[in-house]
Structure formats: structure tokens, C-alpha cells
Scaffold this motif. Sequence first.
Motif, PDB file in Angstrom:
ATOM      1  N   LEU A  30      35.872   0.559  85.738  1.00 16.26           N
ATOM      2  CA  LEU A  30      36.359   0.452  87.112  1.00 16.26           C
ATOM      3  C   LEU A  30      37.887   0.386  87.197  1.00 16.26           C
ATOM      4  O   LEU A  30      38.496   1.118  87.988  1.00 16.26           O
ATOM      5  N   PRO A  31      38.555  -0.486  86.403  1.00 12.53           N
ATOM      6  CA  PRO A  31      40.033  -0.474  86.442  1.00 12.53           C
ATOM      7  C   PRO A  31      40.618   0.879  86.059  1.00 12.53           C
ATOM      8  O   PRO A  31      41.619   1.312  86.628  1.00 12.53           O
ATOM      9  N   ALA A  32      39.980   1.565  85.089  1.00  8.06           N
ATOM     10  CA  ALA A  32      40.481   2.880  84.690  1.00  8.06           C
ATOM     11  C   ALA A  32      40.340   3.892  85.819  1.00  8.06           C
ATOM     12  O   ALA A  32      41.223   4.736  86.030  1.00  8.06           O
ATOM     13  N   PHE A  33      39.252   3.821  86.572  1.00  9.75           N
ATOM     14  CA  PHE A  33      39.068   4.708  87.717  1.00  9.75           C
ATOM     15  C   PHE A  33      40.144   4.464  88.778  1.00  9.75           C
ATOM     16  O   PHE A  33      40.697   5.413  89.344  1.00  9.75           O
ATOM     17  N   PHE A  34      40.420   3.195  89.069  1.00  3.56           N
ATOM     18  CA  PHE A  34      41.454   2.886  90.059  1.00  3.56           C
ATOM     19  C   PHE A  34      42.828   3.369  89.587  1.00  3.56           C
ATOM     20  O   PHE A  34      43.631   3.861  90.387  1.00  3.56           O
ATOM     21  N   LEU A  35      43.106   3.222  88.302  1.00  9.17           N
ATOM     22  CA  LEU A  35      44.376   3.692  87.750  1.00  9.17           C
ATOM     23  C   LEU A  35      44.474   5.208  87.858  1.00  9.17           C
ATOM     24  O   LEU A  35      45.493   5.751  88.304  1.00  9.17           O
ATOM     25  N   ALA A  36      43.412   5.906  87.455  1.00  8.25           N
ATOM     26  CA  ALA A  36      43.424   7.365  87.529  1.00  8.25           C
ATOM     27  C   ALA A  36      43.519   7.850  88.973  1.00  8.25           C
ATOM     28  O   ALA A  36      44.213   8.835  89.268  1.00  8.25           O
ATOM     29  N   GLY A  37      42.835   7.157  89.893  1.00 11.17           N
ATOM     30  CA  GLY A  37      42.913   7.523  91.299  1.00 11.17           C
ATOM     31  C   GLY A  37      44.311   7.350  91.862  1.00 11.17           C
ATOM     32  O   GLY A  37      44.789   8.184  92.642  1.00 11.17           O
ATOM     33  N   ALA A  38      44.976   6.269  91.457  1.00  5.18           N
ATOM     34  CA  ALA A  38      46.350   6.036  91.918  1.00  5.18           C
ATOM     35  C   ALA A  38      47.289   7.115  91.412  1.00  5.18           C
ATOM     36  O   ALA A  38      48.143   7.620  92.148  1.00  5.18           O
ATOM     37  N   ILE A  39      47.126   7.481  90.156  1.00  7.30           N
ATOM     38  CA  ILE A  39      47.984   8.522  89.592  1.00  7.30           C
ATOM     39  C   ILE A  39      47.740   9.853  90.295  1.00  7.30           C
ATOM     40  O   ILE A  39      48.673  10.579  90.640  1.00  7.30           O
ATOM     41  N   ALA A  40      46.456  10.174  90.544  1.00 10.78           N
ATOM     42  CA  ALA A  40      46.120  11.453  91.162  1.00 10.78           C
ATOM     43  C   ALA A  40      46.638  11.557  92.592  1.00 10.78           C
ATOM     44  O   ALA A  40      47.019  12.638  93.044  1.00 10.78           O
ATOM     45  N   SER A  41      46.659  10.427  93.320  1.00  8.29           N
ATOM     46  CA  SER A  41      47.024  10.492  94.737  1.00  8.29           C
ATOM     47  C   SER A  41      48.490  10.153  95.001  1.00  8.29           C
ATOM     48  O   SER A  41      49.110  10.747  95.882  1.00  8.29           O
ATOM     49  N   LEU A  42      49.051   9.217  94.262  1.00 13.35           N
ATOM     50  CA  LEU A  42      50.392   8.712  94.562  1.00 13.35           C
ATOM     51  C   LEU A  42      51.486   9.304  93.683  1.00 13.35           C
ATOM     52  O   LEU A  42      52.664   9.231  94.019  1.00 13.35           O
ATOM     53  N   PHE A  43      51.088   9.836  92.543  1.00 12.32           N
ATOM     54  CA  PHE A  43      52.070  10.460  91.653  1.00 12.32           C
ATOM     55  C   PHE A  43      52.053  11.961  91.893  1.00 12.32           C
ATOM     56  O   PHE A  43      51.020  12.603  91.758  1.00 12.32           O
ATOM     57  N   SER A  44      53.164  12.522  92.242  1.00 16.24           N
ATOM     58  CA  SER A  44      53.233  13.925  92.623  1.00 16.24           C
ATOM     59  C   SER A  44      53.049  14.844  91.416  1.00 16.24           C
ATOM     60  O   SER A  44      53.832  14.816  90.474  1.00 16.24           O
TER      61      SER A  44
END
Length: 350
Positions: A30-44
Motif C-alpha cells: 500500500l505505501p508503495a502504491f501511494f508513492l508510485a501514484g504520487a510520482i505518476a501524478s505530481l512529478f512531471s
Amino acid sequence: MTLDYLMYLVSVGFQSLQEYLALHVLMCLLPAFFLAGAIASLFSKESVLKFFGADTPKYISYTVAAASGCLLAVCSCTTLPLFAGIYKRGAGIGPATTFLFSAPAINILAVVYTAKILGYDLGVARAFSAVLLSIFIGLTMSLIYERKGAEQRSIKTFGQEEHKHTVELFILLIAVLVAPEIMSGRGWKYTDQIIVWIPLIVLTAYMSIKWFSKDELKSWMGETWFLIKQITPLLLLGVFFAGIIVEVLPKEIVASLVGGNSLVSSFIASIAGAMMYFSTLTEVPIIKALTLLGMGTGPSLAMLLAGPALSLPSMIVINRVMGIKKGMTYISLVVLIATISGYIFGTMFA
């Protein structure tokens, strides 16, 4: 196969699934999913992919191409269209193939999950080998197919900047991800880990709300949910069948084909990985099952390197994008370096 035996295998698969859910979901996946989601959406993505153009010095373009998979959080199914896009927009074949090999292998989910399930030695070896060898593949492809003076266009369609608090959020999410492992390694009890872990999650949630707008948070949660929906069913299916594989597959067959750390066993593992289709993370439980049956550490790394980079569907796409000659050269290089890397790793660290 009798009905009773079939039901027994199903129960074995569900038991494997139950053990996996109990051990790895809450504090790992779950933490890895949230991290990957943040990178995919917030990191250009654009801020990274723009470095693949002709205007960028090679030492920068190859470095970014080799490491961008970790930053872009791309899975194997996303890598191919991104590769096709940057290749068609003017990126050299060197940086493009460097990205093609490295990106799915060092996906943040893949690296974390490999280290958690297969051990930190294989996790680190996978990430290090993927980065280093991707540059080797890219330079080799460039040396063979890029002529001096050939025109190479700039990539001008990228340029969006990421949010100014992306780095701070990334650090907090990394802390949420690794804190349980650090505490566990120091002998902390599970309840003590939870006591420390929950305030860290609360702090991360509070700062996220403070730093980002509702639209940005919505985009983050949307990307996270997309990754969960896309990956989790296939991952759980992989865990289920991996449990059955351990029960059904004779150890003697595995040991004879990919046991030990010989060059031949690493080559067989590379070919098998290249021919199979691994959805993101599903290679890990399958390789874990094979190691329980006698698969060596070298062949395990070989399959970890070749599996995410290649599959029969991806080979077809690669050949269509680059042409058969360039595509087959790339495919051969992947199998070759996966074999050699597995053999070296198995010899040194077995």
C-alpha cells in the motif's frame, strides 16, 4: 487429475494468497502504491523526457534514461508507448533503448517488492544492474546504428515543471515505506512499529493537504487507485498460482534447468523470462516460488532482468517501432547481458 486433488491445489493457492496478504500488503504494498501514484501524478514526465533530445549532452541523456524509471513510476505496459513516443519524436536510439530496458526494471514498486520478497541482495542487484546495463545496451545500439552526423531532432513538446513540494512529499512517502523495515530489522515488535508508523502517516497526510490543491490530491488518489486496479488483481493471481507451482512442479526439473549458478542455467532463465509475459510485480512471486524449488540466485537475477524488459507481445511492438534488424539486436543484447549478469552475480554472491 481427480477432483479432490484439484480442490487441494486450489486450497494451496488460497493458503499462499492468505500468507501473502497477511505479510506484505499493509506495510509494503500500500505505501508503495501511494508513492508510485504520487510520482505518476505530481512529478512531471515531461521534465524528464525532454532530456532525451539531441540538444542534451550524452552523459545527461543516458543518465536520465537509465534512472527515469524510478522517477516516472512506469510499468512494462506503459514503457512501450513512452519509448515509441520519444523515439519517434527524435530521441536517439541509444537513450531510447536505455530507457526501454531500465524503466520497467527499476519501477519503484518493482524494486521495493523485489527487495521485500526476494531479499535486499537481489533487490539492489536488480536496480544496479538495470541502470548500468541499460546504458551499455544504449551505447551499443548507438554505436551500431547511429552514424556520425546523422540528423537528430530535438524533443520540443515537453517542458512542464513539477510541483515545488514534490521532493518533500517524496521524502515523506519514502520514510513511510522504509520505516517498518528499519524497525523490524532492529527487533521492534509489530505493535511498536504501528505506534511509530501511524503518526508518520498522519504527518504525511497533513502536509499533503497543506501543500497540494484538491485537484492535485484528486489526481494523486486517482493515479494510486488506477495502479491498484491495474496491478493488484494480476499480482494476487500470480501469488495464487505461484503457491500451486511450488506444490506441483518437481524440484528435480527446476534444479536441472535453472539450479545452481552456471552460465547455462542463467541463459535458460533469461530465455524463459524473455518469452513469458510478466505484468508488473508478478515476476517476483513466480521467481520466489522457483527459488523454493531450487532455482539459483544467478538465474533469478537473469529472469528479473530479462522478464520485465521482454515478452512475446513486447518483442512484436519493439520490432515494429525500430524495425526487425534493430529490434532483434536489442532483444539479443537483453538476453545476453541478463545471462552474463546472472552468472556473475551467482558466482560472486551464491
